[in-house]
Write a protein that holds these residues in place. Structure first.
Motif, PDB file in Angstrom:
ATOM      1  N   GLY A  18      31.495  48.307  38.729  1.00  0.00           N
ATOM      2  CA  GLY A  18      30.226  47.867  38.124  1.00  0.00           C
ATOM      3  C   GLY A  18      29.435  46.825  38.915  1.00  0.00           C
ATOM      4  N   LYS A  19      29.772  46.623  40.188  1.00  0.00           N
ATOM      5  CA  LYS A  19      29.061  45.599  40.978  1.00  0.00           C
ATOM      6  C   LYS A  19      27.556  45.835  41.036  1.00  0.00           C
ATOM      7  CE  LYS A  19      31.448  46.627  44.592  1.00  0.00           C
ATOM      8  NZ  LYS A  19      32.299  47.641  43.937  1.00  0.00           N
ATOM      9  N   THR A  20      27.171  47.067  41.371  1.00  0.00           N
ATOM     10  CA  THR A  20      25.738  47.346  41.538  1.00  0.00           C
ATOM     11  C   THR A  20      24.997  47.185  40.214  1.00  0.00           C
ATOM     12  OG1 THR A  20      26.290  48.827  43.339  1.00  0.00           O
ATOM     13  CG2 THR A  20      24.112  49.104  42.362  1.00  0.00           C
ATOM     14  N   THR A  21      25.614  47.650  39.149  1.00  0.00           N
ATOM     15  CA  THR A  21      25.014  47.513  37.816  1.00  0.00           C
ATOM     16  C   THR A  21      24.810  46.031  37.490  1.00  0.00           C
ATOM     17  OG1 THR A  21      26.221  49.498  37.153  1.00  0.00           O
ATOM     18  CG2 THR A  21      25.374  48.115  35.376  1.00  0.00           C
ATOM     19  N   ASN A 174      34.249  44.081  33.343  1.00  0.00           N
ATOM     20  CA  ASN A 174      33.199  45.044  32.984  1.00  0.00           C
ATOM     21  C   ASN A 174      33.824  46.302  32.382  1.00  0.00           C
ATOM     22  OD1 ASN A 174      30.575  46.130  32.817  1.00  0.00           O
ATOM     23  ND2 ASN A 174      30.842  47.185  34.777  1.00  0.00           N
ATOM     24  N   ASP A 203      29.208  50.387  27.698  1.00  0.00           N
ATOM     25  CA  ASP A 203      27.993  50.640  26.924  1.00  0.00           C
ATOM     26  C   ASP A 203      27.306  51.870  27.506  1.00  0.00           C
ATOM     27  OD1 ASP A 203      25.439  50.549  25.816  1.00  0.00           O
ATOM     28  OD2 ASP A 203      25.270  48.366  25.932  1.00  0.00           O
TER      29      ASP A 203
END
Ligand code: ADP
Ligand code: MG
Length: 256
Positions: A18-21, A174, A203
């Protein structure tokens, strides 16, 4: 006192956590909600997604050109509707040729004259690309999912950043579903010996916002993941969540 000028690397050993998010949403929240002069940089040159996650599909001049010494920073810097600056990497495989990731540190230094807070979206792992992103940062946020492989990789990354003299800010968990098989916040803190500074729920709106070409915090500001990412953005700049009745109502309405 929180420093005004920051260079924060968002890293993980494991990919897809989830880094980019997180970079795109923190950037949007810092720019739009907190009015900060923020820039996000796609340091993941081989599998770059940051501009796509921000809905910016056409960026003719990129970080790749900068790292090949072919252009100036202002040509490779774009502005997102939220107000944040973005230095994208090319999404074309051929553009990786001739790129010198050791130059990243100099690009980031120059960018720091134009933006107070820089968020570096790193490649996963501990290869040259990730190390260059770490070297160009002053502080590091580790991203993990609540499982043993992802957390084990955070522990490895922590050793590396210690050796490079960078400051660990903490761990962001995350895609948390609070299922019984998942590692708890406490367990992650014990294993990594780092504070967990956010726990972002899994989510489905994250996928929806990707398709809608907008960071979740702008597309669905009231969603559970949005709320936690906005809280994290505030935490990074020393702003505590307003827990008063008015604050809670504003959050509920998505107007905060
Ligand atoms: N909190 C979340 N809930 C649901 N899906 C998520 C969440 N965070 C990230 N994702 C999805 O997981 C996938 C990997 O996320 P990404 O940010 O690309 O990870 P990384 O940059 O670490 O490789 C993407 O499809 C993204 O939309
Ligand atoms: Mg990524």
């Amino acid at each position: 006192m929180v420093k005004k000028k920051r260079k924060i690397g968002i890293i993980s050993g494991k990919g897809g956590v989830g880094k980019t998010t997180i970079v795109s949403n923190l950037g949007a929240a810092l720019a739009k909600k907190f009015n900060k002069n923020v820039a996000v940089v796609d340091c993941n040159l081989t599998t770059s997604h940051l501009s796509l996650s921000l809905g910016m599909y056409y960026c003719p001049v990129t970080l790749n050109h900068l790292l090949r010494g072919e252009t100036e920073l202002k040509e490779a810097m774009y502005e997102h509707p939220s107000g944040m600056k973005i230095v994208p990497a090319s999404i074309r495989l051929g553009e990786i040729e001739g790129v010198d990731s050791k130059k990243l540190k100099h690009v980031i230094k120059e960018l720091h004259k134009k933006a107070d807070i820089i968020l570096l979206d790193s490649a996963p792992g501990l290869g040259n690309e990730a190390i260059s992103a770490i070297e160009a940062s002053d502080e590091i946020i580790f991203v993990t999912n609540p499982n043993i492989p992802a957390v084990t990789d955070v522990i490895k990354c922590k050793e590396i950043i210690k050796g490079l003299g960078k400051r660990p800010v903490g761990v962001v968990m995350n895609m948390v579903s609070k299922k019984r098989h998942e590692l708890s916040r406490k367990e992650v803190e014990i294993l990594t010996e780092l504070p967990v500074i956010a726990s972002i729920p899994h989510d489905n709106n994250v996928q929806v916002s990707l398709a809608k070409r907008s960071p979740l915090v702008l597309h669905k500001p009231r969603s559970s993941a949005s709320r936690e990412m906005k809280r994290l953005a505030g935490h990074l700049i020393g702003i505590k969540e307003d827990t008063s009745f008015k604050g809670r109502i504003k959050r509920f309405l998505g107007t905060d």
